[in-house]
Motif scaffolding. Structure first.
Motif, PDB file in Angstrom:
ATOM      1  N   LEU A 196       0.799  -1.288   0.045  1.00  0.00           N
ATOM      2  CA  LEU A 196      -0.045  -0.084  -0.112  1.00  0.00           C
ATOM      3  C   LEU A 196       0.969   1.401   0.047  1.00  0.00           C
ATOM      4  O   LEU A 196       1.870   1.289   0.558  1.00  0.00           O
ATOM      5  N   LYS A 219      -2.175   5.606   2.355  1.00  0.00           N
ATOM      6  CA  LYS A 219      -3.166   4.592   2.648  1.00  0.00           C
ATOM      7  C   LYS A 219      -3.105   4.101   4.219  1.00  0.00           C
ATOM      8  O   LYS A 219      -3.815   3.912   4.821  1.00  0.00           O
ATOM      9  N   LYS A 277     -12.435   5.674  -1.650  1.00  0.00           N
ATOM     10  CA  LYS A 277     -12.273   4.064  -1.197  1.00  0.00           C
ATOM     11  C   LYS A 277     -10.718   3.805  -1.366  1.00  0.00           C
ATOM     12  O   LYS A 277     -10.303   3.648  -2.254  1.00  0.00           O
ATOM     13  N   ILE A 278     -10.571   2.943  -0.143  1.00  0.00           N
ATOM     14  CA  ILE A 278      -8.947   2.436   0.040  1.00  0.00           C
ATOM     15  C   ILE A 278      -9.519   0.821   0.223  1.00  0.00           C
ATOM     16  O   ILE A 278     -10.269   0.458   1.172  1.00  0.00           O
ATOM     17  N   ALA A 298      -7.818  -2.185   1.543  1.00  0.00           N
ATOM     18  CA  ALA A 298      -6.733  -2.318   2.514  1.00  0.00           C
ATOM     19  C   ALA A 298      -6.093  -3.745   2.433  1.00  0.00           C
ATOM     20  O   ALA A 298      -6.397  -4.458   1.485  1.00  0.00           O
ATOM     21  N   SER A 310     -12.278  -2.884   3.119  1.00  0.00           N
ATOM     22  CA  SER A 310     -12.161  -1.378   2.461  1.00  0.00           C
ATOM     23  C   SER A 310     -12.733  -0.500   3.167  1.00  0.00           C
ATOM     24  O   SER A 310     -13.666  -0.660   4.113  1.00  0.00           O
ATOM     25  N   SER A 320     -14.308   3.820   3.017  1.00  0.00           N
ATOM     26  CA  SER A 320     -14.414   5.021   2.253  1.00  0.00           C
ATOM     27  C   SER A 320     -15.374   6.030   3.017  1.00  0.00           C
ATOM     28  O   SER A 320     -16.011   5.800   4.035  1.00  0.00           O
TER      29      SER A 320
END
Length: 387
Positions: free
Chosen positions: A5, A9, A190-191, A193, A199, A201
């Protein structure tokens, strides 16, 4: 295979996970499914309701630290942390407070269990009771066992040096428009992970407006006054739930390869969808570098938690291999595998009142405030503000 990542993030996820989100793995909320879907919904609601209220309350904070909107094209960027404290009444629930379909417990023993906001210990065991039709005819066969699985503990140690609560970091930005109006926003794309954490957001928007300017005489008074309204929404998912019922004594496993433990658990996740709306009247008074501000208002919130994926629900059935002595046994079958078994929705509305202090040194602002409400909140922040 784990994914690498970007640093930003990792920083965001690390900040968010100062919350007890990882408690989903520790508490194993999915274990409530051992009691059947109907009772699992009730148990989940009792256990998770304080978290839902606290988390959605935290979303409503951190929007302002003065009653004065920015002038035209003035702006600020502010990092704040909202710490929402659990009331004492939210830290345990009583099994006697609900009617149960199959859940069985000792009514003469201890019937209180921690919620997620309670202490990180629990010795309460529960089980099932049911009358199962006898396929050989005659009276139903009664099944009763009070010691099938443990209810989960809370996530807070008893010697925690601060009140149990949820810290939620927020980054806000705002810009001044015409006529004493300011628009505000917060956003995290939106991440996706790393493993287990799914995820995340977040987005929010609001405005603040100087209403004092429209009131004759009052507009001459030496203080600032605004109204504001803002909305925030957050979506979170947790992977790797790992629910597979193994606590039952003598459980019969008849699941086929397509529903093997590995095939089932890799589909499982928990989804959280939370939103909060707040509106406030803000008054503030600036003296040199100091600004004292206070507010009164309302907030409303929604909190949804859903189990997604496949879950093997233990079934109680009669084993007639011994015709003279048929017995009830828990079993896992392909027909008992349920997909997306339930979703819990919680709503809250409450009055709020706050008081705070801001210090501005050139372009840098530091602020802290306390908001009184059902789940009270402390906010502290640091920002850069111009005009």
């Amino acid at each position: 295979m784990k994914r690498n990542l970007p640093f930003y993030k990792i920083a965001i996820i690390g900040a968010i996970f100062c919350l007890p989100f990882s408690s989903f793995g520790q508490a194993d909320v999915a274990k409530f499914l051992n009691a059947g879907i109907k009772d699992a919904e009730t148990l989940t609601n009792l256990y998770m309701e304080p978290f839902g209220k606290a988390f959605s309350t935290a979303l409503s904070g951190g929007w302002y630290n003065t009653g004065a909107p920015h002038k035209l094209l003035g702006f600020d960027v502010t990092l704040s942390v909202n710490y929402v404290m659990y009331p004492e009444s939210s830290k345990e629930f009583d099994l006697k407070s609900k009617q149960w379909d199959m859940l069985y417990y000792n009514v003469n023993g201890d019937t209180k269990s921690p919620t997620i906001s309670g202490e990180d210990k629990s010795d309460l065991k529960v089980g099932l009771q049911a009358d199962i039709p006898n396929p050989l005819g005659g009276d139903p066969i009664h099944f009763e066992n009070a010691n099938l699985f443990n209810l989960p503990p809370g996530v807070y140690p008893s010697d925690l040096p601060v009140p149990a609560g949820i810290p939620l970091p927020m980054v806000n930005a705002s810009i001044g428009l015409v006529k004493g109006t300011e628009i505000m926003g917060r956003y995290v794309p939106k991440i996706s992970a790393v493993e287990k954490f799914g995820s995340f957001s977040l987005w929010g928007a609001g405005f603040k407006h100087d209403f004092k300017q429209w009131i004759p005489v009052v507009k001459l008074f030496p203080f600032d006054a605004s109204i504001m309204a803002a909305y925030t929404k957050i979506n979170f998912s947790f992977d790797d739930i790992g629910y597979y019922p193994t606590d039952f004594e003598g459980i019969v496993n008849e699941l086929t390869a397509v529903n093997s433990q590995t095939a089932i658990t890799k589909t499982q996740k928990v989804e959280l969808n939370t939103s909060a709306f707040t509106t406030n009247l803000i008054l503030s008074k600036k003296l040199l570098m100091f600004t004292v501000y206070g507010s009164v208002g309302m907030y409303s919130s929604k909190f949804d938690i859903s189990l997604k994926g496949k879950y093997p629900i233990p079934e109680l059935r009669v084993n007639t291999s011994d015709i003279l002595n048929p017995r009830v046994e828990p079993a896992l079958t392909d027909g008992g595998v349920k997909e997306d078994p339930f979703s819990i929705k919680t709503k809250a509305t409450d009055f709020r009142a706050g008081l705070g202090l801001r210090v501005k040194l050139l372009l840098v602002t530091i602020h802290a405030d306390y908001t009184y409400q059902d789940y009270s909140m402390i906010t502290a922040g640091l920002g850069i503000s111009f005009r």
